[in-house]
Design a protein around this motif. Structure first.
Motif, mmCIF file in Angstrom:
data_model
loop_
_atom_site.group_PDB
_atom_site.id
_atom_site.type_symbol
_atom_site.label_atom_id
_atom_site.label_comp_id
_atom_site.label_asym_id
_atom_site.label_seq_id
_atom_site.Cartn_x
_atom_site.Cartn_y
_atom_site.Cartn_z
ATOM 1 N N CYS A 1 0.842 -1.189 0.000
ATOM 2 C CA CYS A 1 0.000 0.000 0.000
ATOM 3 C C CYS A 1 0.878 1.240 0.000
ATOM 4 N N CYS B 1 -5.562 -3.874 0.053
ATOM 5 C CA CYS B 1 -4.972 -2.759 -0.691
ATOM 6 C C CYS B 1 -4.480 -3.237 -2.061
ATOM 7 N N HIS C 1 -6.323 1.431 -1.670
ATOM 8 C CA HIS C 1 -6.018 1.583 -0.245
ATOM 9 C C HIS C 1 -7.301 1.432 0.550
#
Length: 203
Positions: free
Chosen positions: A125, A183, A192
Motif C-alpha cells: 500500500c 490494498c 487503499h
C-alpha cells in the motif's frame, strides 16, 4: 645508677630532639584538624535553603553528597527522559519527526532494495503510513537496521538483520491476510483500504 622511684616504675625520659619532633607532629595535626573544622563550618553556613534559587559552590557540593538532593533531582530527570524510542510510544512533534525519518528510510532504502513486485500474494500500500500495524512493524525494522548495520554490530550484523528482522517483517506485512490484504494487489490498479479491527468490527 639511681634507684627506682618508690611505688612505681621509673619515669620515661624522652631525648630533647625526639621531644621536639613529637611536639612538631602534634602541632601539625592540631592545625590540620582546625582547618577541617573551619571548612566544615563554612560549608554548613553557606548551604542554601530550599527556597533559595541561587546556585553556588555549596549547592554543587550538596548535590553530590546529599542523598535527599539526589532523590529530589531524580524524578525530574526521569520524567523528562523519553521512556521508549518506539514510535507508538511517541506523540505530537516527536511522533511527526520520527515518522518523517522513517518514511525517508522506507522510500529511499527499503523499497528500492527489498520492495519486489506487487502481486495478489504480495500486496503493498502506497499509503502505508495510514496503517498503524505497518508503521509499527516498519519502525521496529528500522530501529533494528540502525543497530545491526552499525560497525559495532560486527561483520554478522547485517546478516542477522536480514534473518531476524527483515524477512519476518516482510512476511507479516506483505502476506495476503496482512494489513495490506485489501490494498494494492496489482501495480496498475492502486488501492487503499483499512481493514476493520476486531473491536471496531464488533461495535
Amino acid at each position: 645508677m639511681s634507684e627506682p622511684a618508690r611505688g612505681g616504675a621509673e619515669p620515661v625520659r624522652i631525648p630533647d630532639h625526639d621531644l621536639d619532633d613529637l611536639v612538631s607532629t602534634v602541632t601539625q595535626l592540631v592545625t590540620a584538624s582546625r582547618k577541617q573544622n573551619e571548612t566544615l563550618a563554612r560549608l554548613t553556613d553557606e548551604e542554601p535553603s530550599l527556597n533559595d534559587g541561587a546556585v553556588g559552590e555549596a549547592e554543587c557540593v550538596g548535590a553530590e553528597t546529599s542523598p535527599s538532593a539526589a532523590a529530589q533531582a531524580a524524578p525530574v530527570t526521569s520524567a523528562e527522559a523519553p521512556t521508549s524510542s518506539f514510535i507508538l510510544a511517541l506523540d505530537g512533534t516527536a511522533y511527526t519527526e520520527e515518522l518523517a525519518a522513517l518514511t525517508n528510510w522506507v522510500d529511499e532504502l527499503l523499497l528500492p532494495v527489498y520492495g519486489r513486485e506487487v502481486t495478489t500474494s504480495r500486496p503493498w500500500c502506497q499509503q502505508w503510513l495510514e496503517h498503524p500495524e505497518a508503521v509499527a512493524r516498519l519502525h521496529a525494522l528500522w530501529l533494528a537496521w540502525q543497530q545491526l548495520t552499525d560497525i559495532e554490530a560486527g561483520l554478522t550484523g547485517p546478516s542477522t538483520w536480514h534473518r531476524d528482522h527483515l524477512d519476518p517483517t516482510l512476511l507479516q506485512l506483505r502476506t495476503s491476510d496482512g494489513p495490506f490484504g485489501a490494498c494494492t494487489t496489482n501495480a496498475t490498479r492502486p488501492n487503499h483500504r483499512l481493514l476493520a479491527s476486531p473491536q471496531s468490527a464488533g461495535a
